[in-house]
Design an enzyme around this catalytic site. Structure first.
Site, short mmCIF file in Angstrom:
data_model
loop_
_atom_site.label_atom_id
_atom_site.label_comp_id
_atom_site.label_asym_id
_atom_site.label_seq_id
_atom_site.Cartn_x
_atom_site.Cartn_y
_atom_site.Cartn_z
N HIS A 1 6.06 -1.15 1.36
CA HIS A 1 6.30 -1.10 -0.08
C HIS A 1 6.39 0.34 -0.55
CE1 HIS A 1 4.72 -5.37 -1.29
NE2 HIS A 1 5.58 -5.41 -0.28
N GLU B 1 5.06 2.08 -3.02
CA GLU B 1 3.81 2.80 -3.33
C GLU B 1 3.05 3.12 -2.04
OE1 GLU B 1 4.87 -0.11 -4.47
OE2 GLU B 1 4.19 -0.50 -6.52
N CYS C 1 2.08 -4.52 -6.45
CA CYS C 1 1.52 -5.75 -5.88
C CYS C 1 0.04 -5.53 -5.58
CB CYS C 1 2.29 -6.13 -4.61
SG CYS C 1 1.80 -5.15 -3.17
N CYS D 1 -0.66 -2.88 -2.75
CA CYS D 1 -0.50 -1.49 -3.16
C CYS D 1 -1.59 -1.09 -4.16
CB CYS D 1 0.88 -1.27 -3.76
SG CYS D 1 2.19 -1.43 -2.53
ZN LIG Z 1 3.21 -3.37 -2.94
#
Ligand SMILES: [Zn+2]
Length: 155
Positions: free
Chosen positions: A50, A52, A80, A83
């Site tokens: 992801h 981040e 999410c 993260c």
């Molecule tokens: Zn994430």
């Protein structure tokens, strides 16, 4: 809107044009960009890829530390739970985001909303149930072992 958040959104737009998901992130300290990331699930078999998390990973490698205290994350979308947890563990102090969970859900990216909702339930009642199994008699306890090691280190 802040220029760092504009940059995160630009990264997200570029990523979509390259076949990826609409997520970009910029990690900032004292007005300087420390690291950037985009969602790389379309190019790597790594569910942790992801935006981040990749920005965090790059910053930690670059600075050779796990401690990102004082840093701010600019994310094109609401982070999410994975993260969010990583930012907490790392000491990131604030997050600015643009797209909401609802907006992500409306374009077919609703997993984060589902997980955040699931986290409200008791562990064993979640969509991904978490079941506690206790140590059997005679088994070594890694938690107690860690505490003992830590005590020794403090002496
Ligand atoms: Zn994430």
């Amino acid at each position: 809107m802040d220029n760092f958040l504009k940059k995160a959104i630009e990264l997200a737009i570029e990523n979509v044009k390259e076949g990826g998901q609409p997520f970009g992130a910029v990690l900032v300290k004292d007005g300087e960009v420390i690291a950037e990331g985009v969602n790389e699930l379309h190019i790597k078999h790594d569910i942790s890829g992801h935006a981040e998390l990749l920005a965090i990973r790059r910053a930690q490698e670059q600075l050779q530390t796990n401690d990102l205290t004082g840093m701010t994350m600019y994310a094109s979308g609401f982070p999410c739970p994975m993260c969010f947890a990583a930012m907490n563990f790392a000491g990131v102090e604030r997050v600015y985001y643009c797209a909401s969970l609802e907006e992500a859900k409306s374009v077919g990216l609703g997993k984060s909303a589902v997980i955040y909702e699931d986290l409200q339930k008791q562990p064993e009642e979640r969509l991904l149930p978490m079941v506690c199994m206790e140590l059997e008699e005679g088994m070594e306890n890694p938690m107690r072992l860690w505490k003992e090691f830590n005590k020794k280190n403090l002496l």
